[in-house]
Scaffold this active site. Structure first.
Site, PDB file in Angstrom:
ATOM      1  N   SER A 316       0.790  -1.189   0.185  1.00  0.00           N
ATOM      2  CA  SER A 316      -0.532   0.239   0.044  1.00  0.00           C
ATOM      3  C   SER A 316       0.865   1.239  -0.315  1.00  0.00           C
ATOM      4  O   SER A 316       1.594   1.557  -1.199  1.00  0.00           O
ATOM      5  CB  SER A 316      -0.781   0.028   0.848  1.00  0.00           C
ATOM      6  OG  SER A 316      -2.024   0.701   0.889  1.00  0.00           O
ATOM      7  N   LYS A 341      -1.206  -4.043  -3.166  1.00  0.00           N
ATOM      8  CA  LYS A 341      -2.908  -3.343  -3.055  1.00  0.00           C
ATOM      9  C   LYS A 341      -2.137  -2.017  -3.606  1.00  0.00           C
ATOM     10  O   LYS A 341      -1.774  -1.253  -3.161  1.00  0.00           O
ATOM     11  CB  LYS A 341      -2.257  -2.855  -0.996  1.00  0.00           C
ATOM     12  CG  LYS A 341      -3.826  -3.137  -0.706  1.00  0.00           C
ATOM     13  CD  LYS A 341      -3.732  -2.740   0.300  1.00  0.00           C
ATOM     14  CE  LYS A 341      -5.221  -1.835   0.801  1.00  0.00           C
ATOM     15  NZ  LYS A 341      -5.295  -0.759   0.357  1.00  0.00           N
ATOM     16  N   GLN A 345      -8.089   3.685   0.102  1.00  0.00           N
ATOM     17  CA  GLN A 345      -9.724   3.444   1.586  1.00  0.00           C
ATOM     18  C   GLN A 345      -9.822   4.392   2.411  1.00  0.00           C
ATOM     19  O   GLN A 345      -9.169   5.262   2.217  1.00  0.00           O
ATOM     20  CB  GLN A 345      -9.835   2.144   2.518  1.00  0.00           C
ATOM     21  CG  GLN A 345      -9.677   0.827   1.908  1.00  0.00           C
ATOM     22  CD  GLN A 345      -8.457  -0.501   1.405  1.00  0.00           C
ATOM     23  OE1 GLN A 345      -7.637   0.629   1.685  1.00  0.00           O
ATOM     24  NE2 GLN A 345      -8.306  -0.294   0.199  1.00  0.00           N
TER      25      GLN A 345
END
Length: 492
Positions: A316, A341, A345
């Site tokens: 991420s 990833k 979010q």
């Protein structure tokens, strides 16, 4: 025990919540953006008002109410109202098929926010679940736990009279942490003690350190980023300035096993190394519209050589940092292909009104050159694997390991023994006579009963020795490769 940062073990910091891992959040997003596709937007993330709301029909609501009533009134045992409701919300998020879109109860949401803030109230210890026992792995410096004399490997049996046996690690954490100024009376079992020891700890506010640094040579500095929290930018800047004052000429940024965190924090950390106007990251919404985050640096860019250490646990925000430095600053990546990833979010705490939280995937992120690395990862410029013993699992210690047995514990122990120089000449999990000899040799060298069988005492000692070896930077092949590369690269 835990093999810090480089072992396949699960550990939870008191006050942390596991769902925060592998998360890229868009809290307080404010970096300059450039529209990639046709059209424009006021800001990268749409406001709540601009989100389409598909609404439920009266028929839908009746169906949901009927399902709730059936469960609540007819199920064989009574089910709590909140449990049914929370399960329904969890089910809706599960329907997305996205493991990063999750629902959190109010308590879980609080722990999640503590993790984001890197600030919580508790005793200041890191815990592991070992053999179904809540075990202290390490103590935060200056914490209440350290001050009262708690130690690594202490097993916590109960808190304020409540036994922890049978609880999950998260459930135990919830009981141990608590408001500043309150007491936690811990009953612990310590190696060498027959009876439990009772220790009272007064909880306090705990700050977790997300960035650490050191000079690895006279001219090469290393900064390790453990996660991108609300405090990470300030910590990174302070550590960077400290290294520069020590004469640093080149830098290693270590994001191995960094699971991610706040998007805007990684942008702040990366910006000082990227020329103004160059792209740091791109974000794409559900309609395919892309926007680019660009460097808006207002001071001279730091131009010294940089190497980024990555591995399969880099995810991420850590991957954003690696890709940005590689593609927009010319830095080299060393290690292993990253986790992969590529989604963003957003938390919906205010919308949930009761303190619960929905963390929902709202965007994709792409590298500066437009690649989506989701489920693929980022490939290093120089691939370097660590020795096998860096990736072993902790031994279960459910039974004494002996001749003619065959299981995963034996395989992991064989890998550890080989790493310690007591090679059994096989790593397939079968306990043959050469494994007996290797275990016996280890026991003799460490003043243990020389039986050739691995009981709990022997297994713990093997784990402790391999843990020490992993922590010794001389055995870190990826770090060594980074140092070698920088030493052969002239500073600009």
């Amino acid at each position: 025990m835990v093999f810090k940062g480089r072992m396949v073990l699960a550990y939870v910091l008191i006050g942390m919540f596991a769902s925060s891992l592998l998360t890229l959040l868009t809290i307080n997003f404010f970096y300059p953006v450039i529209s990639i596709n046709a059209g424009s937007a006021d800001k990268l993330n749409p406001t709540n008002a601009s989100r389409q709301q598909a609404g439920l029909t009266s028929k839908d609501l009746t169906k949901l109410q009927t399902a709730y009533n059936l469960i609540h009134n007819q199920y064989v045992t009574e089910i709590d109202h909140d449990k049914i409701l929370n399960g329904a919300i969890t089910g809706m998020l599960s329907a997305t098929g996205d493991p990063f879109s999750t629902y959190m109860t109010p308590d879980e949401a609080k722990q999640f926010q503590d993790n984001v803030d890197a600030l919580f109230e508790g005793i200041g210890a890191e815990l592991l679940m070992i053999d179904n026992k809540i075990t202290i792995d390490s103590l935060i410096k200056g914490s209440p736990a350290e001050k009262v004399g708690l130690r690594k490997n202490d097993i916590i049996v109960s808190v304020n009279g409540e036994k922890l046996e049978g609880l999950t690690l998260y459930e135990a954490v919830a009981k141990i942490r608590g408001a500043k100024g309150t007491q936690a009376e811990l009953s612990i079992i310590r190696a060498g003690s027959i009876d439990p020891i009772d220790i009272i700890v007064v909880r306090d506010e705990i700050e977790t350190q997300t960035v650490q640094s050191e000079m690895v040579t006279k001219e090469i500095g290393k900064i390790e980023i453990r996660q991108f929290s609300a405090r990470s930018t300030d910590e990174f800047k302070a550590n960077l300035l400290g290294l520069e004052k020590q004469g640093m000429k080149s830098l290693i940024i270590d994001v191995r096993d960094d699971p991610g965190g706040l998007l805007f924090k990684v942008l702040e950390i990366v910006e000082p190394f990227i020329d103004k106007g160059k792209t740091i990251v791109q974000v794409e919404d559900r309609n395919g519209k892309r926007q680019a985050d660009v460097s808006n640096i207002k001071e001279p860019v730091r131009k010294y050589p940089i190497v980024v250490l990555i591995n399969k646990g880099s995810a991420s925000a850590a991957e954003i940092l690696a890709a940005a430095l590689q593609q927009s600053a010319g830095s080299k990546l060393i290690g292993e292909t990253t986790y992969g990833k590529g989604t963003v979010q957003e938390p919906f705490l205010d919308e949930m009104v009761d303190g619960s939280n929905i963390k929902l995937t709202i965007n994709k992120w792409l590298t500066p050159n437009g690649s989506w690395i989701h489920q693929k990862g980022i490939t290093p410029d120089i691939a370097v694997e660590q020795p096998d013993y860096f990736d072993v699992m902790v031994l279960s210690k459910k039974e004494t390991l002996k001749f003619d047995m065959n299981n995963a514990d034996i395989m992991n122990m064989q890998i550890m023994l080989e790493g310690l120089g007591f090679s059994p000449e096989r790593k397939d999990g079968y306990y043959d006579m050469k494994t007996v000899a290797a275990v016996g040799a280890f026991q003799k060298a460490n003043l243990l009963a020389e039986t050739g069988e691995a009981n709990e005492v022997t297994m713990k000692e093997i784990e402790n020795k391999i843990s020490d070896k992993i922590k010794d930077s001389k055995n870190d092949l990826q770090l060594k490769a980074a140092i070698d590369l920088l030493q052969s690269t002239p500073a600009s």
